[in-house]
Scaffold this motif. Structure first.
Motif, PDB file in Angstrom:
ATOM      1  N   VAL A  75      57.637  68.138 -62.842  1.00 47.46           N
ATOM      2  CA  VAL A  75      57.896  67.548 -61.519  1.00 47.46           C
ATOM      3  C   VAL A  75      58.412  68.615 -60.561  1.00 47.46           C
ATOM      4  O   VAL A  75      57.949  68.728 -59.413  1.00 47.46           O
ATOM      5  CB  VAL A  75      58.896  66.382 -61.634  1.00 47.46           C
ATOM      6  N   ASN A  76      59.372  69.412 -61.013  1.00 45.72           N
ATOM      7  CA  ASN A  76      59.889  70.491 -60.165  1.00 45.72           C
ATOM      8  C   ASN A  76      58.772  71.446 -59.759  1.00 45.72           C
ATOM      9  O   ASN A  76      58.657  71.836 -58.587  1.00 45.72           O
ATOM     10  CB  ASN A  76      60.974  71.274 -60.915  1.00 45.72           C
ATOM     11  N   GLY A  77      57.957  71.843 -60.732  1.00 43.64           N
ATOM     12  CA  GLY A  77      56.890  72.787 -60.455  1.00 43.64           C
ATOM     13  C   GLY A  77      55.857  72.258 -59.479  1.00 43.64           C
ATOM     14  O   GLY A  77      55.402  72.982 -58.581  1.00 43.64           O
ATOM     15  N   LEU A  78      55.485  71.000 -59.633  1.00 40.96           N
ATOM     16  CA  LEU A  78      54.500  70.402 -58.725  1.00 40.96           C
ATOM     17  C   LEU A  78      55.038  70.300 -57.307  1.00 40.96           C
ATOM     18  O   LEU A  78      54.324  70.578 -56.330  1.00 40.96           O
ATOM     19  CB  LEU A  78      54.092  69.018 -59.235  1.00 40.96           C
ATOM     20  N   LEU A  79      56.299  69.897 -57.182  1.00 40.49           N
ATOM     21  CA  LEU A  79      56.895  69.761 -55.851  1.00 40.49           C
ATOM     22  C   LEU A  79      56.997  71.118 -55.152  1.00 40.49           C
ATOM     23  O   LEU A  79      56.750  71.233 -53.947  1.00 40.49           O
ATOM     24  CB  LEU A  79      58.289  69.132 -55.956  1.00 40.49           C
ATOM     25  N   ILE A  80      57.347  72.149 -55.919  1.00 41.99           N
ATOM     26  CA  ILE A  80      57.560  73.469 -55.328  1.00 41.99           C
ATOM     27  C   ILE A  80      56.247  74.210 -55.117  1.00 41.99           C
ATOM     28  O   ILE A  80      55.997  74.769 -54.044  1.00 41.99           O
ATOM     29  CB  ILE A  80      58.502  74.298 -56.221  1.00 41.99           C
ATOM     30  N   ALA A  81      55.389  74.207 -56.138  1.00 44.20           N
ATOM     31  CA  ALA A  81      54.159  74.992 -56.061  1.00 44.20           C
ATOM     32  C   ALA A  81      53.100  74.338 -55.194  1.00 44.20           C
ATOM     33  O   ALA A  81      52.453  75.003 -54.369  1.00 44.20           O
ATOM     34  CB  ALA A  81      53.619  75.238 -57.472  1.00 44.20           C
ATOM     35  N   TYR A  82      52.894  73.046 -55.373  1.00 44.71           N
ATOM     36  CA  TYR A  82      51.813  72.370 -54.669  1.00 44.71           C
ATOM     37  C   TYR A  82      52.307  71.470 -53.537  1.00 44.71           C
ATOM     38  O   TYR A  82      51.567  71.191 -52.599  1.00 44.71           O
ATOM     39  CB  TYR A  82      50.979  71.551 -55.656  1.00 44.71           C
ATOM     40  N   GLY A  83      53.557  71.009 -53.644  1.00 41.36           N
ATOM     41  CA  GLY A  83      54.134  70.234 -52.548  1.00 41.36           C
ATOM     42  C   GLY A  83      54.776  71.108 -51.494  1.00 41.36           C
ATOM     43  O   GLY A  83      55.223  70.606 -50.457  1.00 41.36           O
ATOM     44  N   ARG A  84      54.843  72.412 -51.786  1.00 38.67           N
ATOM     45  CA  ARG A  84      55.397  73.404 -50.861  1.00 38.67           C
ATOM     46  C   ARG A  84      56.828  73.080 -50.438  1.00 38.67           C
ATOM     47  O   ARG A  84      57.238  73.349 -49.306  1.00 38.67           O
ATOM     48  CB  ARG A  84      54.503  73.558 -49.626  1.00 38.67           C
ATOM     49  N   MET A  85      57.598  72.487 -51.350  1.00 33.18           N
ATOM     50  CA  MET A  85      59.000  72.226 -51.073  1.00 33.18           C
ATOM     51  C   MET A  85      59.833  73.462 -51.406  1.00 33.18           C
ATOM     52  O   MET A  85      59.483  74.234 -52.307  1.00 33.18           O
ATOM     53  CB  MET A  85      59.507  71.029 -51.884  1.00 33.18           C
ATOM     54  N   VAL A  86      60.908  73.638 -50.688  1.00 34.68           N
ATOM     55  CA  VAL A  86      61.827  74.742 -50.977  1.00 34.68           C
ATOM     56  C   VAL A  86      62.458  74.490 -52.349  1.00 34.68           C
ATOM     57  O   VAL A  86      62.905  73.365 -52.624  1.00 34.68           O
ATOM     58  CB  VAL A  86      62.917  74.836 -49.891  1.00 34.68           C
ATOM     59  N   PRO A  87      62.493  75.492 -53.237  1.00 33.20           N
ATOM     60  CA  PRO A  87      63.055  75.286 -54.572  1.00 33.20           C
ATOM     61  C   PRO A  87      64.464  74.706 -54.563  1.00 33.20           C
ATOM     62  O   PRO A  87      64.795  73.863 -55.398  1.00 33.20           O
ATOM     63  CB  PRO A  87      63.033  76.695 -55.177  1.00 33.20           C
ATOM     64  N   PHE A  88      65.281  75.123 -53.621  1.00 30.15           N
ATOM     65  CA  PHE A  88      66.647  74.612 -53.540  1.00 30.15           C
ATOM     66  C   PHE A  88      66.645  73.100 -53.346  1.00 30.15           C
ATOM     67  O   PHE A  88      67.384  72.369 -54.017  1.00 30.15           O
ATOM     68  CB  PHE A  88      67.382  75.305 -52.383  1.00 30.15           C
ATOM     69  N   ILE A  89      65.807  72.605 -52.442  1.00 27.43           N
ATOM     70  CA  ILE A  89      65.768  71.178 -52.135  1.00 27.43           C
ATOM     71  C   ILE A  89      65.142  70.381 -53.285  1.00 27.43           C
ATOM     72  O   ILE A  89      65.650  69.331 -53.692  1.00 27.43           O
ATOM     73  CB  ILE A  89      64.987  70.920 -50.831  1.00 27.43           C
ATOM     74  N   ALA A  90      64.027  70.878 -53.808  1.00 26.02           N
ATOM     75  CA  ALA A  90      63.322  70.155 -54.872  1.00 26.02           C
ATOM     76  C   ALA A  90      64.199  70.006 -56.118  1.00 26.02           C
ATOM     77  O   ALA A  90      64.289  68.926 -56.701  1.00 26.02           O
ATOM     78  CB  ALA A  90      62.022  70.875 -55.219  1.00 26.02           C
ATOM     79  N   THR A  91      64.839  71.080 -56.522  1.00 28.32           N
ATOM     80  CA  THR A  91      65.660  71.024 -57.735  1.00 28.32           C
ATOM     81  C   THR A  91      66.976  70.294 -57.488  1.00 28.32           C
ATOM     82  O   THR A  91      67.552  69.717 -58.410  1.00 28.32           O
ATOM     83  CB  THR A  91      65.938  72.433 -58.279  1.00 28.32           C
TER      84      THR A  91
END
Length: 339
Positions: free
Chosen positions: A132-148
Motif C-alpha cells: 500500500v505504501n509503495g503504490l501510494l508513493i510510486a504510482y499515486g505520487r504521494m509524498v513519502p512522509f504523508i503516505a507513511t
C-alpha cells in the motif's frame, strides 16, 4: 630531426613508480570505511563504560545475550529502513506495521494454524502494508512522509480495533520455545541468528546486486536514474515492499520475545530505525548508506539503553543522550559532505 627525450619524472612519495608493489596495509586501509571504524570505537567505548560502572551485571553472559536479542527486532526494521532512506524516501509507518502484524498474527483464529500460521500472517501483513505504501508513493505520487504517516495512523487504529485494547497471549508452544534458553545454538538466541541472516542478506542485496545499485541511483538522482533506463516507480515500490517484509519478520520476532501481541508494539520504532540509519552514515537526502553502519547504530542505541537501565538512570536522560547522538551524527554528515 629528433627531439631530445623529456627528463624522467622524479619519483616522490606522492607519485610512486607504476611498478612499485602496493603495501598490503595501505590497500587495507583504503578499503576500510572510516565511519565504520568510528562506530566500532564508540561501541567499544560503551562496552568499557558498562564494564566499569556495572562490571558484574553488564559483562554477564545473560545480559549480553539480552542486548543482542533486544537489538534483533529493531535491527531487522532498520535494515529495511536503510534501503528506503538510501532511495531518498522515508517510512514513518514501520512501528505501526509491526504492531498490526503482531496482533493480526496472534488472534485466536490465526493461532489455530500453529507456528506456520503466525509466521505467515505476520509476513503477509507486513508485505501488504508495504505494498500500500509503495503504490501510494510510486504510482499515486504521494509524498513519502504523508503516505507513511497515513499508514501509521491507520495501522495503529486497526491494531487497536483488532485487540480492543487487550493483550493477545500466544498459546503455540513451538513459538514460545524459540524464546527459551533451550533453543539457543552455541549460546546464541534464535532471534539473533535471524537478525544476522537478515543483515547478511541486506548487505549482499545492497552491495552485490543491481537492485542495490538501482536503489542508490534513485536516491542520488531520480531523474538521472530514469534517463539511464531504471524504472524509478517500480524500484520504489519494491523498496517499500522490502521495508514491509522486514516489519513482518520483526513482528514475528517480537511475538517470540514478548509471547503476546499488543496494539502498542513497535512504539517509536520509526524514530529509532531512522536514528540508527543516520548514525550509521545513511544520508536522509538519499544516495548513500551502509547496512553495516545501520546495524552498528542499532547496537549503540541498545547498549546505551542497557547501561542506563543497569545504572538506574531515568528514561528522560536516556532520551536526551539519544538526541545528542543524533545531532552529532547529522553534524558529522554535513561536515563530511562539505569537505
Amino acid at each position: 630531426m629528433t627531439q631530445p627525450a623529456s627528463p624522467a619524472r622524479p619519483v616522490t612519495e606522492k607519485s610512486p613508480p607504476a611498478d612499485a608493489p602496493k603495501s598490503p596495509w595501505r590497500s587495507l586501509v583504503t578499503r576500510v570505511d572510516v565511519r565504520t571504524l568510528s562506530l566500532l570505537g564508540v561501541l567499544a567505548a560503551l562496552v568499557v563504560i558498562g564494564g566499569v560502572t556495572e562490571p558484574d551485571a553488564f559483562l554477564d553472559t545473560d545480559n549480553l545475550q539480552l542486548v543482542l536479542t533486544q537489538a534483533s527486532v529493531i535491527g531487522v526494521v532498520t535494515v529495511g529502513m536503510t534501503f528506503v532512506i538510501i532511495s531518498g524516501g522515508i517510512d514513518l509507518s514501520v512501528g505501526a506495521i509491526v504492531a498490526l502484524a503482531s496482533v493480526w498474527a496472534t488472534t485466536v483464529a490465526t493461532q489455530e494454524y500453529g507456528f506456520a500460521g503466525i509466521l505467515f500472517t505476520a509476513v503477509v501483513v507486513g508485505l501488504g502494508c508495504g505494498l500500500v505504501n509503495g503504490l501510494l508513493i510510486a504510482y499515486g505520487r504521494m509524498v513519502p512522509f504523508i503516505a507513511t504517516l497515513a499508514m501509521l495512523a491507520s495501522g495503529r487504529g486497526l491494531a487497536l480495533e483488532i485487540t480492543d485494547g487487550k493483550t493477545q497471549m500466544v498459546t503455540v508452544d513451538s513459538v514460545l520455545k524459540l524464546g527459551e534458553r533451550d533453543s539457543y545454538v552455541l549460546g546464541i538466541p534464535p532471534l539473533v541468528m535471524v537478525f544476522a541472516a537478515v543483515t547478511v542478506v541486506g548487505w549482499l542485496l545492497l552491495n552485490r546486486t543491481t537492485f542495490g545499485r538501482r536503489s542508490v541511483a534513485v536516491g542520488g538522482n531520480a531523474e538521472a536514474a530514469r534517463l539511464a533506463g531504471i524504472d524509478v516507480r517500480r524500484q520504489r515500490l519494491y523498496l517499500y515492499l522490502l521495508s514491509g517484509l522486514c516489519c513482518g519478520i520483526a513482528a514475528f520476532l517480537l511475538i517470540v520475545l514478548a509471547g503476546s501481541g499488543q496494539n502498542t508494539n513497535g512504539n517509536l520504532y520509526e524514530l529509532d530505525a531512522i536514528a540508527a540509519a543516520i548514525i550509521g552514515g545513511t544520508l536522509l537526502s538519499g544516495g548513500r548508506g551502509t547496512i553495516t553502519g545501520s546495524v552498528l547504530g542499532v547496537l549503540i542505541f541498545i547498549t546505551i539503553q542497557n547501561i542506563f537501565a543497569l545504572n538506574n538512570l531515568e528514561t528522560a536522560v536516556q532520551q536526551i543522550a539519544k538526541g545528542a547522538i543524533i545531532v552529532a551524527a547529522v553534524l558529522v554528515q554535513r561536515r563530511t559532505a562539505t569537505t
